[in-house]
Design a protein around this motif. Structure first.
Motif, short mmCIF file in Angstrom:
data_model
loop_
_atom_site.label_atom_id
_atom_site.label_comp_id
_atom_site.label_asym_id
_atom_site.label_seq_id
_atom_site.Cartn_x
_atom_site.Cartn_y
_atom_site.Cartn_z
N GLY A 165 0.82 -1.20 0.00
CA GLY A 165 0.00 0.00 0.00
C GLY A 165 0.86 1.25 0.00
N HIS A 166 0.21 2.40 0.04
CA HIS A 166 0.90 3.69 -0.07
C HIS A 166 1.97 3.87 1.00
N LEU A 167 1.61 3.65 2.26
CA LEU A 167 2.56 3.90 3.35
C LEU A 167 3.76 2.98 3.27
N ASN A 168 3.52 1.73 2.93
CA ASN A 168 4.62 0.78 2.80
C ASN A 168 5.52 1.16 1.63
N ARG A 169 4.92 1.59 0.52
CA ARG A 169 5.72 1.99 -0.65
C ARG A 169 6.58 3.21 -0.34
N GLU A 170 6.02 4.18 0.39
CA GLU A 170 6.80 5.36 0.76
C GLU A 170 7.96 4.97 1.67
N HIS A 171 7.73 4.05 2.58
CA HIS A 171 8.81 3.55 3.44
C HIS A 171 9.93 2.93 2.61
N LEU A 172 9.57 2.11 1.65
CA LEU A 172 10.57 1.45 0.82
C LEU A 172 11.36 2.45 -0.01
N ARG A 173 10.69 3.42 -0.57
CA ARG A 173 11.38 4.46 -1.34
C ARG A 173 12.32 5.25 -0.45
N ARG A 174 11.85 5.58 0.74
CA ARG A 174 12.63 6.40 1.66
C ARG A 174 13.91 5.68 2.09
N HIS A 175 13.88 4.36 2.00
CA HIS A 175 15.03 3.59 2.48
C HIS A 175 15.78 2.90 1.36
N GLY A 176 15.74 3.48 0.16
CA GLY A 176 16.69 3.11 -0.86
C GLY A 176 16.18 2.40 -2.10
N PHE A 177 14.91 2.02 -2.14
CA PHE A 177 14.42 1.31 -3.31
C PHE A 177 14.06 2.29 -4.43
N SER A 178 14.46 1.94 -5.64
CA SER A 178 14.04 2.71 -6.81
C SER A 178 12.71 2.14 -7.31
N ASP A 179 12.03 2.91 -8.15
CA ASP A 179 10.73 2.46 -8.66
C ASP A 179 10.85 1.16 -9.45
N ARG A 180 11.97 0.95 -10.14
CA ARG A 180 12.11 -0.28 -10.91
C ARG A 180 12.29 -1.51 -10.02
N GLN A 181 12.61 -1.29 -8.75
CA GLN A 181 12.74 -2.40 -7.81
C GLN A 181 11.44 -2.69 -7.06
N LEU A 182 10.40 -1.94 -7.37
CA LEU A 182 9.15 -2.05 -6.63
C LEU A 182 8.01 -2.49 -7.53
N SER A 183 7.15 -3.31 -6.99
CA SER A 183 5.86 -3.59 -7.62
C SER A 183 4.83 -3.71 -6.50
N THR A 184 3.58 -3.58 -6.87
CA THR A 184 2.50 -3.53 -5.89
C THR A 184 1.77 -4.85 -5.81
N ALA A 185 1.67 -5.36 -4.59
CA ALA A 185 0.85 -6.55 -4.30
C ALA A 185 0.04 -6.21 -3.06
N HIS A 186 -1.09 -5.57 -3.28
CA HIS A 186 -1.87 -5.02 -2.18
C HIS A 186 -2.26 -6.07 -1.15
N PHE A 187 -2.42 -5.59 0.09
CA PHE A 187 -3.07 -6.42 1.11
C PHE A 187 -4.46 -6.76 0.60
N SER A 188 -4.85 -8.00 0.78
CA SER A 188 -6.12 -8.43 0.20
C SER A 188 -6.76 -9.50 1.06
N VAL A 189 -8.04 -9.70 0.84
CA VAL A 189 -8.79 -10.80 1.43
C VAL A 189 -9.59 -11.45 0.31
N VAL A 190 -9.99 -12.67 0.55
CA VAL A 190 -10.85 -13.35 -0.42
C VAL A 190 -12.19 -12.63 -0.50
N ASP A 191 -12.64 -12.37 -1.72
CA ASP A 191 -13.97 -11.80 -1.91
C ASP A 191 -14.98 -12.93 -1.77
N ALA A 192 -15.52 -13.05 -0.56
CA ALA A 192 -16.37 -14.19 -0.23
C ALA A 192 -17.80 -14.06 -0.73
N VAL A 193 -18.15 -12.94 -1.36
CA VAL A 193 -19.53 -12.76 -1.83
C VAL A 193 -19.61 -12.60 -3.35
#
Length: 397
Positions: A165-193
């Motif tokens: 998510g946003h806060l985690n991505r900002e943390h990673l950027r702040r501590h040395g990761f470039s955008d090419r080293q990052l991809s998004t895999a959001h926190f998720s739950v099974v859509d049970a409905v």
């Protein structure tokens, strides 16, 4: 050399296992999960925050490759030393996987996996919940600087990171990761409905509400989770107490969960009902398979936490089409707070929460208002993002 990625995880978790299962369907044989312990799925396992034995009724150890190292020392999952690194080095030296994915850096088990990968020159990937916003104001300058340097050093050898998510991505950027080293895999739950028709959702909603003795026009405000201090559930009743009498008489509060605050909340609920007419139902702990009906029965779900790295109950509520209200210390406010039927209020402010509830309580129930937006927050979307990167390492020469 084993031609797969090893995912090191402390224990089976109800919101992670479905992602592993989806990944295995998409790319069988690409990875294996290495668990330190299976304590969370053992019969009689006591969740200290729920305050009772919890046995998840969804399969957490099916549909993907895994092994359990049984590294417990004392009471598992009780502190950094409770999961040791026993067996990690020998496993890594023997198998030397194409990469490792680390899901946290808390237990000695995690540290052993990290150091083993470094020593053996196995590429390291991470998907961790770390962020900088929570408790940032409580850190002094020296502590904050030391923390920053520690994360920079720890992340320096890491090849790729999945942000949830946003806060985690900002943390990673702040501590040395470039955008090419990052991809998004959001926190998720099974859509049970998602497999249910609108008619079935309505039927389930009406059946549960009837079982609870609720009138069709009653507005149900739900709290889902552990009844503990950090979740601040009592703030909901403080807020309702400040609402106009006409609004109070439309409301019913549903508490789905358990924890050490339950008796004090029950007493507070009785006082609220006496003064305002707003009644409460304490449903206790409800297992995963039973939760969808409770979300469908609700109109508004509130997460008033004092601190919350993400807030998966918001995901569950949105899948069921509930309006959602969350404090501004809930991490997923950056993802969902601006949505049409979502509200964010200053943490701890009963008056602001009352205002937020008043703004959504009379909206007509719509099971599907958030469906399109939630497509990016499914377990399948997270799995697809992770599989894409892991395949690159598995197929690397």
């Amino acid at each position: 050399m084993v031609n797969k990625v090893y995912i090191f995880d402390s224990h089976p978790v109800q919101y992670k296992a479905p992602v592993y299962q989806a990944m295995a369907r998409m790319a069988p044989g690409t990875f294996e999960v290495i668990y330190a312990t299976d304590a969370s799925v053992r019969s009689g396992h006591v969740d200290r925050e729920f305050g009772q034995a919890v046995a998840w009724d969804t399969p957490l150890l099916q549909g993907y490759d895994f092994r359990i190292l049984n590294t417990e020392h004392g009471v598992p999952l009780s502190g950094p030393r409770s999961l040791t690194g026993r067996g990690v080095w020998s496993l890594m030296r023997r198998d030397k996987p194409k990469a490792v994915l680390l899901t946290q850096a808390y237990y000695r088990f995690d540290h052993a996996a990290y150091l083993s990968a470094l020593c053996l020159r196995v590429p390291i990937l991470i998907r961790q919940e770390t962020q900088d916003a929570m408790q940032a104001g409580t850190r002094g300058r020296l502590k904050a600087a030391a923390r920053h340097l520690a994360y920079r050093a720890m992340y320096a050898p890491v090849k790729h990171a999945f942000s949830f998510g946003h806060l985690n991505r900002e943390h990673l950027r702040r501590h040395g990761f470039s955008d090419r080293q990052l991809s998004t895999a959001h926190f998720s739950v099974v859509d049970a409905v998602s497999h249910m028709s609108t008619a079935e959702k309505q039927r389930r909603r009406e059946a549960l509400r009837a079982r609870l003795g609720l009138a069709p026009d009653t507005v149900v405000i739900g709290f889902f989770g552990k009844l503990i201090d950090i979740k601040n559930p009592g703030l909901i009743m403080d807020a309702v107490a400040q609402m106009p009498r006409a609004a109070q008489q439309k409301l019913h509060l549903m508490w789905v969960g358990a924890g050490r605050l339950q008796s004090s909340l029950a007493a507070q609920a009785l006082r609220l009902q006496t003064s305002s007419g707003t009644a409460s139902t304490f449903c206790g702990f409800v297992n995963q398979s039973g939760l969808p009906d409770y979300y469908l029965a609700c109109d508004v779900v509130v997460l008033p936490s004092r601190r919350e790295a993400w807030g998966l109950v918001i995901n569950e509520a949105l899948h069921a089409g509930c309006a959602v209200v969350m404090s501004d210390t809930v991490g997923c406010k950056y993802e969902f707070g601006h949505w049409d039927r979502a509200r964010v209020f200053p943490e701890g402010s009963a008056a602001s929460l009352a205002h937020a509830l008043a703004s959504v309580m009379d909206l007509p129930r719509d099971f599907d208002w958030a469906t399109e937006g939630m497509n990016a927050y499914t377990t399948e979307a997270a799995a697809q993002a992770m599989v894409k990167v892991m395949r690159e390492f598995v197929h690397a020469t």
